[in-house]
Design a protein around this motif. Structure first.
Motif, PDB file in Angstrom:
ATOM      1  N   MET A  67       0.834  -1.174   0.000  1.00 16.24           N
ATOM      2  CA  MET A  67       0.000   0.000   0.000  1.00 16.24           C
ATOM      3  C   MET A  67       0.883   1.244   0.000  1.00 16.24           C
ATOM      4  SD  MET A  67      -3.364   0.611   2.204  1.00 16.24           S
ATOM      5  CE  MET A  67      -3.519   2.155   3.006  1.00 16.24           C
ATOM      6  N   GLY A  68       2.010   1.144   0.657  1.00 19.17           N
ATOM      7  CA  GLY A  68       2.938   2.273   0.693  1.00 19.17           C
ATOM      8  C   GLY A  68       3.451   2.638  -0.683  1.00 19.17           C
ATOM      9  N   LEU A  69       3.756   1.623  -1.509  1.00 18.58           N
ATOM     10  CA  LEU A  69       4.217   1.898  -2.875  1.00 18.58           C
ATOM     11  C   LEU A  69       3.121   2.570  -3.701  1.00 18.58           C
ATOM     12  CD1 LEU A  69       6.236  -1.337  -3.677  1.00 18.58           C
ATOM     13  CD2 LEU A  69       7.127   0.960  -3.303  1.00 18.58           C
ATOM     14  N   GLY A  70       1.883   2.193  -3.467  1.00 18.51           N
ATOM     15  CA  GLY A  70       0.775   2.835  -4.164  1.00 18.51           C
ATOM     16  C   GLY A  70       0.636   4.288  -3.782  1.00 18.51           C
ATOM     17  N   ILE A  71       0.831   4.603  -2.516  1.00 18.24           N
ATOM     18  CA  ILE A  71       0.757   5.990  -2.063  1.00 18.24           C
ATOM     19  C   ILE A  71       1.896   6.808  -2.668  1.00 18.24           C
ATOM     20  CG2 ILE A  71       0.961   7.488  -0.029  1.00 18.24           C
ATOM     21  CD1 ILE A  71      -0.504   5.197   1.518  1.00 18.24           C
ATOM     22  N   VAL A  72       3.093   6.239  -2.669  1.00 17.10           N
ATOM     23  CA  VAL A  72       4.229   6.929  -3.285  1.00 17.10           C
ATOM     24  C   VAL A  72       3.977   7.111  -4.786  1.00 17.10           C
ATOM     25  CG1 VAL A  72       6.691   6.724  -3.839  1.00 17.10           C
ATOM     26  CG2 VAL A  72       5.879   6.179  -1.544  1.00 17.10           C
ATOM     27  N   ALA A  88       1.329   7.712  -6.292  1.00 13.98           N
ATOM     28  CA  ALA A  88       0.414   8.816  -6.578  1.00 13.98           C
ATOM     29  C   ALA A  88       1.171  10.103  -6.845  1.00 13.98           C
ATOM     30  CB  ALA A  88      -0.558   9.008  -5.414  1.00 13.98           C
ATOM     31  N   PHE A  89       2.406  10.168  -6.378  1.00 13.22           N
ATOM     32  CA  PHE A  89       3.189  11.393  -6.528  1.00 13.22           C
ATOM     33  C   PHE A  89       4.370  11.261  -7.482  1.00 13.22           C
ATOM     34  CE2 PHE A  89       1.230  11.350  -2.318  1.00 13.22           C
ATOM     35  CZ  PHE A  89       0.491  12.516  -2.401  1.00 13.22           C
ATOM     36  N   LEU A  90       4.748  10.041  -7.827  1.00 14.14           N
ATOM     37  CA  LEU A  90       5.853   9.816  -8.748  1.00 14.14           C
ATOM     38  C   LEU A  90       5.325   9.289 -10.078  1.00 14.14           C
ATOM     39  CD1 LEU A  90       8.479   8.112  -6.404  1.00 14.14           C
ATOM     40  CD2 LEU A  90       8.428  10.477  -7.186  1.00 14.14           C
ATOM     41  N   PRO A  91       5.695   9.914 -11.190  1.00 15.07           N
ATOM     42  CA  PRO A  91       5.121   9.526 -12.476  1.00 15.07           C
ATOM     43  C   PRO A  91       5.518   8.137 -12.965  1.00 15.07           C
ATOM     44  CG  PRO A  91       6.841  11.162 -12.780  1.00 15.07           C
ATOM     45  CD  PRO A  91       6.623  11.030 -11.301  1.00 15.07           C
ATOM     46  N   LEU A  92       6.624   7.599 -12.533  1.00 11.41           N
ATOM     47  CA  LEU A  92       7.072   6.298 -13.043  1.00 11.41           C
ATOM     48  C   LEU A  92       6.558   5.123 -12.227  1.00 11.41           C
ATOM     49  CD1 LEU A  92      10.758   7.207 -13.894  1.00 11.41           C
ATOM     50  CD2 LEU A  92       8.806   7.128 -15.428  1.00 11.41           C
ATOM     51  N   LEU A  93       5.901   5.394 -11.107  1.00 10.06           N
ATOM     52  CA  LEU A  93       5.434   4.329 -10.227  1.00 10.06           C
ATOM     53  C   LEU A  93       3.911   4.301 -10.244  1.00 10.06           C
ATOM     54  CD1 LEU A  93       6.778   2.289  -8.292  1.00 10.06           C
ATOM     55  CD2 LEU A  93       6.415   3.925  -6.466  1.00 10.06           C
ATOM     56  N   PRO A  94       3.321   3.173 -10.638  1.00  8.42           N
ATOM     57  CA  PRO A  94       1.859   3.129 -10.732  1.00  8.42           C
ATOM     58  C   PRO A  94       1.192   3.059  -9.364  1.00  8.42           C
ATOM     59  CG  PRO A  94       2.770   0.977 -11.181  1.00  8.42           C
ATOM     60  CD  PRO A  94       3.941   1.912 -11.016  1.00  8.42           C
ATOM     61  N   THR A  95      -0.003   3.602  -9.260  1.00  6.99           N
ATOM     62  CA  THR A  95      -0.731   3.593  -7.997  1.00  6.99           C
ATOM     63  C   THR A  95      -1.730   2.442  -7.926  1.00  6.99           C
ATOM     64  OG1 THR A  95      -0.515   5.979  -7.791  1.00  6.99           O
ATOM     65  CG2 THR A  95      -2.263   4.961  -6.533  1.00  6.99           C
ATOM     66  N   VAL A  96      -2.633   2.383  -8.891  1.00  7.54           N
ATOM     67  CA  VAL A  96      -3.745   1.432  -8.821  1.00  7.54           C
ATOM     68  C   VAL A  96      -3.271  -0.024  -8.765  1.00  7.54           C
ATOM     69  CG1 VAL A  96      -5.823   0.600  -9.983  1.00  7.54           C
ATOM     70  CG2 VAL A  96      -5.385   3.049  -9.813  1.00  7.54           C
ATOM     71  N   PRO A  97      -2.283  -0.471  -9.544  1.00 10.59           N
ATOM     72  CA  PRO A  97      -1.868  -1.880  -9.415  1.00 10.59           C
ATOM     73  C   PRO A  97      -1.382  -2.232  -8.005  1.00 10.59           C
ATOM     74  CG  PRO A  97      -1.015  -0.974 -11.445  1.00 10.59           C
ATOM     75  CD  PRO A  97      -1.608   0.176 -10.682  1.00 10.59           C
ATOM     76  N   ARG A 137     -12.744  -2.409  -7.151  1.00  9.48           N
ATOM     77  CA  ARG A 137     -13.941  -3.246  -7.364  1.00  9.48           C
ATOM     78  C   ARG A 137     -14.140  -3.534  -8.850  1.00  9.48           C
ATOM     79  NH1 ARG A 137     -15.718   0.081  -3.309  1.00  9.48           N
ATOM     80  NH2 ARG A 137     -16.838   1.433  -4.757  1.00  9.48           N
ATOM     81  N   ALA A 138     -13.926  -2.542  -9.718  1.00 13.14           N
ATOM     82  CA  ALA A 138     -14.075  -2.757 -11.166  1.00 13.14           C
ATOM     83  C   ALA A 138     -13.089  -3.813 -11.655  1.00 13.14           C
ATOM     84  CB  ALA A 138     -13.880  -1.451 -11.925  1.00 13.14           C
ATOM     85  N   TRP A 139     -11.876  -3.763 -11.141  1.00  6.56           N
ATOM     86  CA  TRP A 139     -10.891  -4.756 -11.553  1.00  6.56           C
ATOM     87  C   TRP A 139     -11.272  -6.140 -11.046  1.00  6.56           C
ATOM     88  CZ3 TRP A 139      -7.583  -5.465 -15.162  1.00  6.56           C
ATOM     89  CH2 TRP A 139      -6.707  -6.544 -15.087  1.00  6.56           C
TER      90      TRP A 139
END
Length: 106
Positions: A1-6, A8-17, A48-50
């Motif tokens: 979850m921490g990587l997802g939060i990060v 959100a602010f870094l363009p090369l790191l995806p949030t939703v996956p 939920r959609a995924w």
């Protein structure tokens, strides 16, 4: 979850996956945290959609396409040959995968 939060602010790191992975892990380890993540007004609908349809929203696809394009451009600009091809091919493959997933209906 921490990587997802990060992500959100870094363009090369995806949030939703990363959030989908967190929901998967929470489902097995902490049902309370899973429920909290699914109830989140921003992330919950995407997860939920995924889960239910293996679908990605149009807005998500657009955001991913922009992020993949920016990643490819930065890679081509900042990485020397021949490695700049990796920075081009990886976003093309990732973008193709995202864009070919079912589109979630809002």
């Amino acid at each position: 979850m921490g990587l997802g939060i990060v992500g959100a602010f870094l363009p090369l790191l995806p949030t939703v996956p990363f959030m989908i992975l967190a929901a998967f892990c929470f489902a097995r380890g902490s049902p309370a945290w899973e429920a909290r993540l699914l109830a989140d007004p921003t992330l919950g609908p995407h997860i939920r959609a995924w889960r239910e349809h293996r679908a990605i929203s149009v807005r998500g696809k657009i955001a991913a396409a922009i992020a993949f394009a920016a990643s490819a451009a930065l890679g081509l600009w900042l990485i020397e040959a021949p490695w700049h091809w990796v920075a081009l091919i990886a976003p093309i493959l990732g973008g193709a995968w995202v864009l070919t997933r079912r589109t979630a209906v809002p």
